[in-house]
Design a protein around this motif. Structure first.
Motif, PDB file in Angstrom:
ATOM      1  N   LEU A   1     107.052  82.569  30.377  1.00 25.96           N
ATOM      2  CA  LEU A   1     105.893  82.930  28.711  1.00 25.96           C
ATOM      3  C   LEU A   1     106.744  83.726  28.144  1.00 25.96           C
ATOM      4  N   VAL A   2     106.779  83.200  27.381  1.00 28.04           N
ATOM      5  CA  VAL A   2     107.383  84.668  25.511  1.00 28.04           C
ATOM      6  C   VAL A   2     106.504  85.430  25.382  1.00 28.04           C
ATOM      7  N   LEU A   3     106.963  86.230  25.419  1.00 28.75           N
ATOM      8  CA  LEU A   3     106.039  87.569  25.091  1.00 28.75           C
ATOM      9  C   LEU A   3     106.464  87.852  23.503  1.00 28.75           C
ATOM     10  N   ARG A   4     105.266  87.847  21.921  1.00 26.81           N
ATOM     11  CA  ARG A   4     106.495  89.088  21.473  1.00 26.81           C
ATOM     12  C   ARG A   4     105.236  89.474  20.973  1.00 26.81           C
ATOM     13  N   ASP A   5     105.985  90.992  20.743  1.00 22.38           N
ATOM     14  CA  ASP A   5     104.696  91.943  20.445  1.00 22.38           C
ATOM     15  C   ASP A   5     103.337  92.318  21.444  1.00 22.38           C
ATOM     16  N   GLY A   6     104.360  92.219  22.738  1.00 22.76           N
ATOM     17  CA  GLY A   6     102.832  92.628  23.402  1.00 22.76           C
ATOM     18  C   GLY A   6     102.158  91.702  24.063  1.00 22.76           C
ATOM     19  N   VAL A   7     102.009  90.036  23.526  1.00 24.92           N
ATOM     20  CA  VAL A   7     101.443  89.356  23.808  1.00 24.92           C
ATOM     21  C   VAL A   7     102.257  87.925  23.296  1.00 24.92           C
ATOM     22  N   ILE A   8     101.442  86.976  24.779  1.00 27.83           N
ATOM     23  CA  ILE A   8     102.197  85.607  25.404  1.00 27.83           C
ATOM     24  C   ILE A   8     102.243  85.043  23.827  1.00 27.83           C
ATOM     25  N   ALA A   9     103.213  84.294  23.733  1.00 25.85           N
ATOM     26  CA  ALA A   9     103.618  83.607  22.396  1.00 25.85           C
ATOM     27  C   ALA A   9     103.368  82.054  22.347  1.00 25.85           C
ATOM     28  N   GLY A  10     103.944  82.042  23.667  1.00 23.43           N
ATOM     29  CA  GLY A  10     103.842  80.810  24.598  1.00 23.43           C
ATOM     30  C   GLY A  10     104.413  80.379  25.609  1.00 23.43           C
ATOM     31  N   GLU A  11     103.924  79.469  26.721  1.00 22.43           N
ATOM     32  CA  GLU A  11     103.731  78.825  27.541  1.00 22.43           C
ATOM     33  C   GLU A  11     104.574  77.160  28.083  1.00 22.43           C
ATOM     34  N   PHE A  12     105.720  78.109  29.077  1.00 22.44           N
ATOM     35  CA  PHE A  12     106.517  76.804  28.846  1.00 22.44           C
ATOM     36  C   PHE A  12     106.922  75.637  30.233  1.00 22.44           C
ATOM     37  N   VAL A  13     107.149  75.247  30.755  1.00 25.20           N
ATOM     38  CA  VAL A  13     107.712  74.313  32.095  1.00 25.20           C
ATOM     39  C   VAL A  13     108.818  74.539  31.539  1.00 25.20           C
ATOM     40  N   SER A  14     109.777  74.727  32.182  1.00 23.97           N
ATOM     41  CA  SER A  14     111.303  75.028  32.164  1.00 23.97           C
ATOM     42  C   SER A  14     111.620  73.225  32.508  1.00 23.97           C
ATOM     43  N   LYS A  15     111.422  72.487  33.301  1.00 28.17           N
ATOM     44  CA  LYS A  15     112.086  71.419  33.207  1.00 28.17           C
ATOM     45  C   LYS A  15     111.821  70.343  32.072  1.00 28.17           C
ATOM     46  N   THR A  16     110.891  70.809  30.813  1.00 28.79           N
ATOM     47  CA  THR A  16     110.594  69.362  29.610  1.00 28.79           C
ATOM     48  C   THR A  16     111.112  70.855  28.441  1.00 28.79           C
ATOM     49  N   SER A  17     111.446  71.625  28.539  1.00 28.85           N
ATOM     50  CA  SER A  17     111.675  73.024  27.521  1.00 28.85           C
ATOM     51  C   SER A  17     113.101  73.313  27.524  1.00 28.85           C
TER      52      SER A  17
END
Length: 115
Positions: free
Chosen positions: A84-100
């Motif tokens: 999960l990538v957070l930006r300004d305290g909000v989830i900005a994106g969710e990724f699966v490691s194998k495909t990111s």
């Protein structure tokens, strides 16, 4: 845990990587089901970093939940199944490691679009 130093040696006299491993060892002494690691490899050498990665992978193999807070995209992808990538305290994106990629995470963290 691969800690270099004697049992009588003070933790404060150990290298940064070994101090980090002592902290992790103490946290795991109670056999928790969930472990939260905040910047577990910040400021340590490559050898200690690899050792901590092995510890984290061992926890995962033992079916423990591990939450890693890191500012390093490479580390997130190396250790985590889901990022999960957070930006300004909000989830900005969710990724699966194998495909990111690190570019996906970095672009999202900086406010850009993932391609």
């Amino acid at each position: 845990f691969g800690i270099k130093g004697g049992a009588a040696q003070l933790t404060s006299s150990l290298s940064g990587g070994n101090q980090q491993k002592v902290c992790i060892a103490k946290a795991l002494e109670s056999e928790p089901d969930v472990v939260v690691l905040d910047e577990p490899t910040k400021g340590i050498d490559v050898g200690a970093r690899l050792n901590i990665y092995q510890i984290v992978r061992g926890l995962i193999e033992r079916r423990k939940a591990v939450v890693v807070v890191t500012s390093e995209a490479e580390e997130a992808l190396a250790l985590c199944n889901r990022v999960l990538v957070l930006r300004d305290g909000v989830i900005a994106g969710e990724f699966v490691s194998k495909t990111s990629t690190t570019d996906d995470l970095t672009r999202t963290a900086l406010g850009g679009e993932v391609q």
